[in-house]
Write a protein that holds these residues in place. Sequence first.
Motif: not given
Lengths: 354, 354
Positions: A181-187, A214-215, A217, A222, B185, B189, B207-208, B211, B263-264, B267-268, B271
């Motif tokens: 979840l933290p990864h998705l929120m970051s993304a 972490i987004a 990654g 992921w 966000m 989280a 990571g967490v 975030v 979507i991910l 994020g990259v 970021a």
Amino acid sequence: MTELRGPVRVVGAGLIGTSIGLALARLGVVVELVDADPDTALMAERIGAGSRLVQIEPQLVVVAVPPDHVGQVVAEQLEQTDAIVTDAASVKSKPLADAARLTGDLSRYVGSHPMAGSERNGPLAARADLFDGATWAITPHETSAPEAVELVRRLAEASGARTVELSVEDHDLAVARVSHLPHLMSALAAGTLVDAPNSHLQLSGQGVRDVTRIAAGDPKLWTQIVSANSTALTGLLEQIRGELDRVLVALGKEEAAEELTTILGQGVSGAVRVPGKHGAPHIDLVTVLVTIPDRPGQLARLFADAAESGANVEDLRIDHSPGRPVGEVELAVKPGSVDQLVDVLTERGWVVHR
Amino acid sequence: MTELRGPVRVVGAGLIGTSIGLALARLGVVVELVDADPDTALMAERIGAGSRLVQIEPQLVVVAVPPDHVGQVVAEQLEQTDAIVTDAASVKSKPLADAARLTGDLSRYVGSHPMAGSERNGPLAARADLFDGATWAITPHETSAPEAVELVRRLAEASGARTVELSVEDHDLAVARVSHLPHLMSALAAGTLVDAPNSHLQLSGQGVRDVTRIAAGDPKLWTQIVSANSTALTGLLEQIRGELDRVLVALGKEEAAEELTTILGQGVSGAVRVPGKHGAPHIDLVTVLVTIPDRPGQLARLFADAAESGANVEDLRIDHSPGRPVGEVELAVKPGSVDQLVDVLTERGWVVHR
């Protein structure tokens, strides 16, 4: 008592598999390296993680292939050997379900999840000490044989890790919460910056840097991770959507300020529960801010002075805004060391703020 | 040319107001301190940020009161003085609209936003160097007089900051993107962790921690901040909700893996656009990992050795998992310094990984 004698067959000579090989090689355990890509296996062999050809049947097989293929390879290894089989995937229910669909008896299988990694991939990023002191979750299922659980625990300990036993379901909910979840929120947060003009990004501070880090990654890896944990994640994402709707309704309405404060207050309560170093909550440490000129050697001088005060720096962070000629170092120390630290640093001419 | 001669009246002797007073005191500018709470004003005066009683009319008024009251105090100061008036609120359209509702001529008003702060509040957290090298946004509106804009720029420069001029609307959208949305966000989280069992939190990694860090900010202050910027934030939150729905639909469906990867991938892309130190993108720096025993003095030894290599450490991070007896320090240096750094550290016995 079940001893880890080896040989250990590692299937998948990427970062995790090769690091396990290197860790076991330290103890003289024979490791067999298998990889779908012959060059990858060769590379892992060359850096000392094991051999591509081992004549003796394995005692234990570690499946360290990409998430999507774990269940299938676990089933194959259970059928092709009499060994105990584990895997290293970061989600545990899907590999178990996949393997159960493909083979009958799963008593020799115990899932596990070594919680260490790197932003780099492949055997060349591997290290013998990757798991030293890390957490390694072990997730027995209903029919896992006790000696299988014990052998996987030996593997984790031999690799230098500290083990935590959780059910498959608990594990997946836990990593959904503290990782996926933290990864998705970051993304999602980072995704809103794609079209932002440069003048907007100029106003970035440490907060957005932390939230979006972490987004960065690998999106394909992921995708596999979050897809494999879709059940646990869906529940959490629905919870987030509910809160997001509450925020959207409350935003900008004076009479709903309390509602927003409640939601933000939940964030505070959650944030302080995240363990810091050594599993201790952050609130047990005191932070001290030191202004530091942006020149070589200043950090060395600072840490030499800090060490002389007898304080152990438990955590640190450099805080800098774009364009600032000075940085700020945040040192976290135990409450008992803070007075001495501030005294010594001030005496040596540092600008210190508590 | 407009000169900053003073006196400068600071209304609101909290962290920002008192720090402005201290910064101006460095230059000998006369500062008048006003606060609704007499004790707060007294404290600010005692630490040298100015005087509570100044007989001369102010040249400039800086309104540094809590976000909800800024517009009203700006209007009052415009009516009570002939001075140029600015404020220091982190959102610019609401104070402008509030002031416009309460008074007629706004030509002497120019909004501004010094982008520096602290997790601490109040005059005792104030520092003369708080704005040194920081970004200070200046946001003229349609009727702002050019000499008013110029004087606010002088204030920012006198406080040590680097100025950026943006329209009111652009500023608010920018901070919604790089500050308010990341905060929400992070809070959402972190909010999912409130009810998590301790065994789940044990699996937390860096990571967490990253975030959720900013979610620990004061919920009442952040309620005012996000409420004041509801227009810009609502658009972004609706965008997030749309993406969240896409994730929820795609999750766990094999045929939708590409959708998730897209979507991910956004994020990259987002970021990597977040500027690092000195406004330079992170990708211009190379990171080196060093394993470090968790004992006092090790960081001092490391940074002394790093300094001797001639490398300037541009950024650093301690990465540690709960329970790990060793930590890992990530040093970010310019690409040209990396070989020398790795050579020197390795020679001195450090375990270094690129």
